[in-house]
Design a protein around this motif. Structure first.
Motif, PDB file in Angstrom:
ATOM      1  N   PRO A   1     -10.518  -1.554  -1.341  1.00 40.59           N
ATOM      2  CA  PRO A   1     -10.737  -0.103  -1.277  1.00 40.59           C
ATOM      3  C   PRO A   1      -9.675   0.639  -0.487  1.00 40.59           C
ATOM      4  O   PRO A   1      -9.594   1.869  -0.556  1.00 40.59           O
ATOM      5  N   SER A   2      -8.845  -0.100   0.257  1.00 45.94           N
ATOM      6  CA  SER A   2      -7.786   0.569   1.027  1.00 45.94           C
ATOM      7  C   SER A   2      -6.745   1.229   0.122  1.00 45.94           C
ATOM      8  O   SER A   2      -6.014   2.115   0.560  1.00 45.94           O
TER       9      SER A   2
ATOM     10  N   SER B   1      -6.788   3.644  -1.773  1.00 40.56           N
ATOM     11  CA  SER B   1      -7.736   4.727  -2.052  1.00 40.56           C
ATOM     12  C   SER B   1      -7.268   5.686  -3.138  1.00 40.56           C
ATOM     13  O   SER B   1      -8.083   6.211  -3.909  1.00 40.56           O
ATOM     14  N   LYS B   2      -5.970   5.930  -3.240  1.00 35.35           N
ATOM     15  CA  LYS B   2      -5.490   6.880  -4.245  1.00 35.35           C
ATOM     16  C   LYS B   2      -5.729   6.346  -5.660  1.00 35.35           C
ATOM     17  O   LYS B   2      -6.101   7.089  -6.563  1.00 35.35           O
TER      18      LYS B   2
ATOM     19  N   HIS C   1      -8.068   4.190  -6.437  1.00 35.05           N
ATOM     20  CA  HIS C   1      -9.523   4.202  -6.613  1.00 35.05           C
ATOM     21  C   HIS C   1     -10.010   5.607  -6.973  1.00 35.05           C
ATOM     22  O   HIS C   1     -10.812   5.794  -7.903  1.00 35.05           O
ATOM     23  N   ASP C   2      -9.514   6.624  -6.278  1.00 29.45           N
ATOM     24  CA  ASP C   2      -9.926   8.004  -6.557  1.00 29.45           C
ATOM     25  C   ASP C   2      -9.515   8.428  -7.965  1.00 29.45           C
ATOM     26  O   ASP C   2     -10.257   9.111  -8.675  1.00 29.45           O
TER      27      ASP C   2
ATOM     28  N   GLN D   1       0.083   4.047  -2.554  1.00 27.67           N
ATOM     29  CA  GLN D   1      -0.475   5.222  -1.890  1.00 27.67           C
ATOM     30  C   GLN D   1       0.475   6.428  -1.958  1.00 27.67           C
ATOM     31  O   GLN D   1       0.206   7.468  -1.375  1.00 27.67           O
TER      32      GLN D   1
ATOM     33  N   GLN E   1       0.826  -1.208   0.000  1.00 30.57           N
ATOM     34  CA  GLN E   1       0.000   0.000   0.000  1.00 30.57           C
ATOM     35  C   GLN E   1       0.860   1.257   0.000  1.00 30.57           C
ATOM     36  O   GLN E   1       0.472   2.286  -0.544  1.00 30.57           O
TER      37      GLN E   1
END
Length: 225
Positions: free
Chosen positions: A59-60, A62-63, A65-66, A34, A30
């Protein structure tokens, strides 16, 4: 060029294929995904297109995913059908044969197909198959059991430089073959001068002709089986 974002730092390409190599079971790494700087480098190396290859991931991350959600149309994680549609090749059509040379090669390939069928190998023969835009393959043989195919290209006089040697292909023809091979086609080229002598069809017992026929059969076996 293949590498991680660090290896692409300061280097751009017209097209980038960006693969996450993540799935739902990934938990480690991550820190890498991330990291805003690494993500910026990874997603900004393409001059024209970026092809983003991904599967469902946690979903952890997140970057990532965004980033995907900001794309036009957004990105959805949904189960895909495991069924793959295989488009059938058009049936062999003798009306599409464009020369006496093609007729002769069609007879040879028909005899090969029929021989294989007698050995319970379901080989199908097709002609004038479109691929890579408007390029056409003279003949295609397909093995129903192994799901392998091979294209046979009938190289007439116009495929060769008129002032060159018999084996001297035109640049246009070489480029065409290269494009088709990059697309994954296995191609067997057979030139007119192996079939004709002094403008006449070779005798079936002609040494050069027999060697060419045997070569084609060997190549067909190698690619189809």
């Amino acid at each position: 060029m293949v590498g991680t974002p660090e290896e692409f730092q300061g280097s751009e390409r017209d097209i980038i294929i960006f693969s996450l190599c993540l799935d739902e079971n990934c938990k480690a790494g991550q820190g890498f995904f991330q990291d805003s700087q690494r993500l910026n480098v990874a997603t900004s190396r393409a001059k024209s297109f970026t092809y983003f290859i991904y599967s469902k991931f946690q979903p952890s991350f997140s970057k990532i995913h965004d980033y995907l959600q900001k794309m036009d149309g957004k990105v959805e994680f949904r189960d895909q059908s495991r069924l793959i549609e295989i488009k059938k090749l058009p049936e062999f059509d003798p009306l599409k044969l464009e020369s006496d040379f093609e007729w002769q090669v069609a007879d040879l390939l028909t005899s090969y197909r029929d021989k294989q069928k007698r050995s319970n190998n379901n080989i199908t023969l097709h002609n004038q198959i479109k691929s890579c835009g408007q390029k056409r393959l003279d003949f295609v043989l397909y093995n129903e059991q192994t799901k392998k195919s091979v294209a046979i290209e009938v190289d007439g006089r116009y495929h060769f430089n008129p002032a060159g040697l018999k084996q001297d292909y035109t640049e246009e023809h070489l480029e065409r073959i290269e494009i088709l091979e990059r697309a994954g086609w296995k191609i067997i080229n057979t030139p007119y001068y192996k079939w004709y002598k002094d403008g006449w069809l070779c005798e079936t017992n002609d040494k050069d002709f027999r060697q060419e026929v045997e070569r084609i059969f060997r190549e067909l076996d190698r690619h189809l089986f």
